[in-house]
Write an enzyme that holds these catalytic residues in place. Structure first.
Site, PDB file in Angstrom:
ATOM      1  N   GLY A   7       0.839  -1.204   0.000  1.00  0.00           N
ATOM      2  CA  GLY A   7       0.000   0.000   0.000  1.00  0.00           C
ATOM      3  C   GLY A   7       0.868   1.246   0.000  1.00  0.00           C
ATOM      4  O   GLY A   7       0.657   2.176  -0.790  1.00  0.00           O
ATOM      5  N   HIS A   8       1.874   1.256   0.869  1.00  0.00           N
ATOM      6  CA  HIS A   8       2.802   2.395   0.886  1.00  0.00           C
ATOM      7  C   HIS A   8       3.541   2.515  -0.449  1.00  0.00           C
ATOM      8  O   HIS A   8       3.725   3.604  -0.978  1.00  0.00           O
ATOM      9  CB  HIS A   8       3.852   2.228   1.992  1.00  0.00           C
ATOM     10  CG  HIS A   8       3.286   2.214   3.380  1.00  0.00           C
ATOM     11  ND1 HIS A   8       3.336   1.106   4.193  1.00  0.00           N
ATOM     12  CD2 HIS A   8       2.666   3.175   4.104  1.00  0.00           C
ATOM     13  CE1 HIS A   8       2.778   1.394   5.375  1.00  0.00           C
ATOM     14  NE2 HIS A   8       2.351   2.631   5.338  1.00  0.00           N
ATOM     15  N   GLY A 150      -2.633   8.105   1.575  1.00  0.00           N
ATOM     16  CA  GLY A 150      -3.487   6.966   1.257  1.00  0.00           C
ATOM     17  C   GLY A 150      -4.917   7.196   1.736  1.00  0.00           C
ATOM     18  O   GLY A 150      -5.134   7.712   2.834  1.00  0.00           O
ATOM     19  N   GLN A 156      -7.922  11.255   7.751  1.00  0.00           N
ATOM     20  CA  GLN A 156      -6.610  11.915   7.747  1.00  0.00           C
ATOM     21  C   GLN A 156      -6.379  12.642   6.427  1.00  0.00           C
ATOM     22  O   GLN A 156      -5.920  13.794   6.400  1.00  0.00           O
ATOM     23  CB  GLN A 156      -5.528  10.873   7.967  1.00  0.00           C
ATOM     24  CG  GLN A 156      -4.107  11.372   7.722  1.00  0.00           C
ATOM     25  CD  GLN A 156      -3.089  10.298   8.038  1.00  0.00           C
ATOM     26  OE1 GLN A 156      -2.820  10.004   9.195  1.00  0.00           O
ATOM     27  NE2 GLN A 156      -2.524   9.689   7.005  1.00  0.00           N
TER      28      GLN A 156
END
Lengths: 283, 283
Positions: A7-8, A150, A156
């Site tokens: 994902g990162h 993300g 966030q």
């Protein structure tokens, strides 16, 4: 925060498309953990992270990996290894998360006062204050033109977007899609703490979110019913719900019926692990 | 905030010594006024300000004079004249100073949570939140290397310094000395609201501050006695004390005896005008 997964890496690939100099920030930010939270057990593997970044085609130019962004007396001292960094962070965690600290320590906080209230903000009251503050520090140190966040951390991402607008940072904020393992579980550094059995049960989250999306697309737009179906599925699988909300994609305010773009956000505990996930529904 | 006097011009001269491109910000920031405060009567004379800046030897390169830094829907619309700007600001003042506003308006605030508490922060609870936030906006828009603030607003100067440290702005903050009229009154845009009689009485502030400094230098270091002498002098002249404190120059915490660098800060009302002044005592 490091302990990188695919994902990162997908965020890094997104950044590589947009810029010709890419910085990856790896910093477990004590300012966003309350004293009761999992700062001391947050997984870390800096050398593994570097290897993963080295193997990304196109390459990363800079890894921003500060020792301590809050210790102004000692910010010239550097610990020799990761163990030391970790220990240092643990020691500082409670201090910077605490308003009552005396002396000349860190005392400036950025708050996005409406968006920080709901969802994760309810059960983690200092979390988004810490995120907005450390992202401001990051932006001031790195001075990026574009930053990729993300959408797994949906609230966030929206908070960073709002902060950038309200504080006039000239930075473009990109939201990158959630990556999932083959079984559907949203990728997260915290997944490493799940037992095989817990992991199996946690699949109830992504499965029921997908169910809601397709139900909504087929005309079931009553949010109460949709929420209840997810809460029931996750609870029956043994998850303890923190929140499950259908909210407007921009304001993050709860809606009663889906007739505009919304996002279903959920947080639930499986054993000692708190997982979050979400799905956008664009009606 | 404009309505420039020689105190402001001295900041410009200071900046001209330090840089080769100088920006002057003229913006009456509604975000730092509470609804009950004097936003609507704050003096303004933009064309007079420009004339004064034109006459500074060496010259100013840019005047930053935005219409409204909080109206994100309409930030492309510009009012045609100063009257319009003023009216617009008045309309927005209560809104941005108020936490309870709904909708998609400004909601991000920077707070320097310890330094903002005492002195002016006590009677003006949203003031420094508004200052820190608008200075962050200014820094992000103008991206200066050096910024000059007047020590007349002593607490503001220290708050900006602390914020720059805590949020990692790479900006050098310079504090410039207070300029006084020949009679000793600290220069302030608000002085224009004083009647001749009030002005005469207001001289009790600077006179008693100077008295305290020389008393301290002659060994009178008991802060209670020193404070009382100022409070008495200003009260007898007809001033209504808001606060009068002897505090550490860095932490702004009250001290009992002067045996390190302190600053005597005072705020007092003369008629409808609230004046502030201070004097550093370096023992």
């Amino acid at each position: 925060m490091g302990y990188l997964h695919q994902g990162h890496i997908s965020l890094v690939r997104e950044a590589l498309k947009l810029t010709n100099l890419t910085v990856v920030s790896i910093y477990v930010n004590p300012g966003q953990f309350a004293p009761s939270e999992d700062l001391s057990t947050y997984p870390s593997d800096f050398h593994g992270d570097i290897s993963k970044l080295m193997s990304v085609p196109g390459g990363v130019d800079v890894v921003f990996h500060p020792t301590n962004l809050y210790d102004y007396e000692n910010d010239m001292k550097r610990n020799k290894n990761d163990q030391g960094v970790r220990k240092n962070l643990e020691g500082k965690g409670a201090v910077v998360s605490c308003l009552e600290e005396s002396g000349m320590g860190h005392e400036t906080w950025v708050r996005v006062e409406k968006l920080e209230n709901g969802l994760c903000g309810k059960s983690r009251p200092v979390f988004f204050r810490g995120v907005a503050t450390v992202v401001t520090k990051l932006f001031n140190i790195v001075e990026p033109d574009v930053a990729v966040f993300g959408k797994k951390d949906y609230q966030q991402w929206r908070i960073v977007q709002r902060m950038v607008r309200d504080l006039d940072f000239s930075i473009r904020i990109i939201g990158a899609e959630i990556l999932r393992d083959n079984d559907g579980l949203a990728m997260s550094s915290r997944n490493v703490h799940l037992s095989a059995e817990e992991r199996g049960k946690a699949l109830s989250i992504s499965r029921s979110l997908l169910g809601v999306k397709s139900a909504a697309e087929n005309g079931h737009i009553n949010c109460r019913e949709l929420r209840d179906s997810v809460i029931q599925a996750v609870s029956e699988a043994g998850g303890r719900i923190d929140y499950a909300e259908i909210v407007d994609q921009e304001s993050l305010q709860a809606v009663e019926e889906i007739n505009s773009p919304v996002v279903f956000c959920i947080a639930a505990w499986f054993g000692k692990v708190r997982l979050i996930d979400n799905i956008e529904i664009n009606l």
